[in-house]
Scaffold this active site. Sequence first.
Site, mmCIF file in Angstrom:
data_model
loop_
_atom_site.group_PDB
_atom_site.id
_atom_site.type_symbol
_atom_site.label_atom_id
_atom_site.label_comp_id
_atom_site.label_asym_id
_atom_site.label_seq_id
_atom_site.Cartn_x
_atom_site.Cartn_y
_atom_site.Cartn_z
ATOM 1 N N ASP A 111 -13.611 25.699 33.616
ATOM 2 C CA ASP A 111 -14.245 26.972 34.317
ATOM 3 C C ASP A 111 -13.594 28.088 33.466
ATOM 4 O O ASP A 111 -12.238 28.583 33.622
ATOM 5 C CB ASP A 111 -13.678 27.265 35.837
ATOM 6 C CG ASP A 111 -14.806 27.753 36.305
ATOM 7 O OD1 ASP A 111 -15.472 28.969 36.148
ATOM 8 O OD2 ASP A 111 -15.088 27.313 37.550
ATOM 9 N N ASP A 213 -17.553 31.866 34.145
ATOM 10 C CA ASP A 213 -17.613 32.622 35.342
ATOM 11 C C ASP A 213 -18.268 33.905 35.131
ATOM 12 O O ASP A 213 -17.758 34.717 34.393
ATOM 13 C CB ASP A 213 -16.070 32.848 36.014
ATOM 14 C CG ASP A 213 -16.113 33.350 37.390
ATOM 15 O OD1 ASP A 213 -16.576 32.679 38.311
ATOM 16 O OD2 ASP A 213 -15.676 34.430 37.582
ATOM 17 N N GLU A 255 -22.472 31.457 34.169
ATOM 18 C CA GLU A 255 -23.007 31.878 35.812
ATOM 19 C C GLU A 255 -23.586 33.283 35.475
ATOM 20 O O GLU A 255 -23.005 34.130 34.975
ATOM 21 C CB GLU A 255 -21.651 31.990 36.519
ATOM 22 C CG GLU A 255 -22.243 32.404 37.953
ATOM 23 C CD GLU A 255 -21.174 32.697 38.869
ATOM 24 O OE1 GLU A 255 -21.004 32.568 40.049
ATOM 25 O OE2 GLU A 255 -19.869 33.042 38.382
ATOM 26 N N HIS A 329 -19.501 25.886 44.935
ATOM 27 C CA HIS A 329 -18.461 26.255 46.009
ATOM 28 C C HIS A 329 -18.521 27.618 46.496
ATOM 29 O O HIS A 329 -17.642 27.828 47.269
ATOM 30 C CB HIS A 329 -17.193 26.314 45.073
ATOM 31 C CG HIS A 329 -17.067 27.325 43.784
ATOM 32 N ND1 HIS A 329 -17.748 27.360 42.953
ATOM 33 C CD2 HIS A 329 -16.295 28.440 43.705
ATOM 34 C CE1 HIS A 329 -17.762 28.084 42.104
ATOM 35 N NE2 HIS A 329 -16.768 28.988 42.612
ATOM 36 N N ASP A 330 -19.651 28.543 46.070
ATOM 37 C CA ASP A 330 -19.732 29.637 46.774
ATOM 38 C C ASP A 330 -20.709 29.651 47.867
ATOM 39 O O ASP A 330 -21.355 30.621 48.265
ATOM 40 C CB ASP A 330 -20.038 30.785 45.628
ATOM 41 C CG ASP A 330 -18.979 31.060 44.827
ATOM 42 O OD1 ASP A 330 -17.763 31.015 45.038
ATOM 43 O OD2 ASP A 330 -19.183 31.314 43.514
HETATM 44 C C1 NOJ Z 1 -17.681 33.729 40.691
HETATM 45 C C2 NOJ Z 1 -16.886 32.607 41.149
HETATM 46 O O1 NOJ Z 1 -17.997 31.148 41.331
HETATM 47 C C3 NOJ Z 1 -16.465 32.879 42.490
HETATM 48 O O2 NOJ Z 1 -16.048 31.542 43.280
HETATM 49 C C4 NOJ Z 1 -15.435 33.771 42.341
HETATM 50 O O3 NOJ Z 1 -15.004 34.474 43.462
HETATM 51 C C5 NOJ Z 1 -15.915 35.115 41.531
HETATM 52 N N1 NOJ Z 1 -16.999 34.667 40.353
HETATM 53 C C6 NOJ Z 1 -15.063 35.921 40.908
HETATM 54 O O4 NOJ Z 1 -14.150 35.217 39.866
#
Ligand code: NOJ
Length: 561
Positions: A111, A213, A255, A329-330
């Site tokens: 990541d 990210d 992402e 994970h979000d």
């Molecule tokens: C996206 C990530 O998936 C998330 O978990 C994170 O809090 C934010 N970016 C900031 O890095």
Amino acid sequence: MSQPAPQPLATPAIDRKWWHTATVYQVYPRSFCDSDGDGVGDIPGIISRLDYLQSLGITVIWLSPIFTSPMDDNGYDISDYQGIAPEFGTLADFDRLVAEARKRGIGIVLDLVVNHTSDEHPWFREARSSTDNPYRDYYIWRRPSAEGGLPSALESTFGGPAWTLDPQTGEYYLHLFSRRQPDLNWENPQVRAEVYRMMNWWLDRGIAGFRMDVIDLIGKQVDAGITSDGPHLHDYLQEMNRETFGSRDVLTVGEAWSATPTSALLYSGRDRRELSMVFQFEHVTQFWDQTYGKWRPRPFDLIALKAVFGKWQTALAEDGWNSLFWVNHDLPRAVSRYGDTTGFHVESAKMLATVLHLMKGTPFIYQGEEIGMTNVPFTSIDQYKDIETLNMHRLHVEAGLSPDDFIRGANESGRDNARTPMQWSSAPQGGFTTGSPWIEVNPNFATVNAETQVDDDQSIWSHYRKLIDLRKHHQVIVYGRYQSWLDQHPDVFVYSRTLEGDRLVVLANFRPHEVTVTMPDELHVQGRCLIGNYTDMDRIGETVTLRPYEAFALLCDLEKV
Ligand code: NOJ
């Protein structure tokens, strides 16, 4: 009843890549497997589960951040890009993970969190020490406004202003996430060079690529109010490609919450030399409230969902590449969001997997999805650990929302739903740790766990394994042309995939009751059932009655229909 004339289709002019047939598994290290009883998952724990992942059939692991970090945002706040967080292990553990994974045919994707660092990163410590420090320009600083307040109204994703005043120098720094995650200044060529050097250092250790990210934010121009999709975003990605992974055969996935089908082609188009693919979130965000976002989700609407998937499948049919995912994970757990965790847990989890994995793109499984893990039933804010949820709780309750209403929303949409420990067995703490876990285990671990599923050929796990295997053996799943059917039907999802003489027809019922569908003439077919969550079906007639959450896929030979 008309039947389609068999039409030989040309093999797509697509450059075939190893990651077209791969299925990626996301590991959130903190919650995956704890080897030393400290309650936090770690790299030796991941190594101990590689056989499990190999038998599932996945060939890539995306590892959420394992780098040195104060863990304000569970590792998405990095203080040393080349160090491993001690709670996760050592660099030697990491090298062993890469080697052991490789022995099992699995690559490790790291990541890459380079939109921001931690405020404890030495660059930021230097940068904040004085306005003329050589590292000052690694970050984004602005003087107070003329009235002496915030430089602009920009908001942080985690709630509150995106600017924090640094008392020592009297200027504000930008942080699009927490105040402990200052944004890097990508306009500074030295920043970019440092990032590329670091990326090459990891690539040289034998990794299989990067998940990037919030990569759509690196081209921001704050004074113009631009955060995502800045004017130089694609220049930076092309430069990054040239300077780092462009000459290596790796998987890169950015992402990009702002991605549209048009911009996805810029990121992943074959002549662009940027990324393999992006994570696009339209299927997620379309159900968010305009004002309150995910904290007040709109009711699920299958017609809208099908339209979004169809749009992306079509837009990237000839060029570019899709990522396929329900969760990460979000996000809340898929079976809780789109399925049925009470009456039809197993059926709906398998149905969701079937629909997603048979589309065109690279599927991503988030840990625990393969056993149907569900959202949490927390009752108190003290049980939550996620910085975003805790911030939002403070802000929403201050604004007058009742704490109970907030908890209800968080149990439906909060990020900790995905972060409770992996449920390995019915042992205490779901077999995740022998100690006390950093976040509570979902109490349903006694019934929802890997141990009961791996040897059961009817389990959700076995269904995932079959889907992963099918992708390795059927080119029509990898490259077949996507076509949707019955777009306006509110209960069923029907699509076909066609490649040369093969047609795959996928049918799925998204409801907890039987649904009878009149099928289009073109889909009255006979074939071989590749996968299904009830019994095998081998023909589709004028009408089909699908049982609750039933899904199946029929492979037909176009010469014979
Ligand atoms: C996206 C990530 O998936 C998330 O978990 C994170 O809090 C934010 N970016 C900031 O890095």
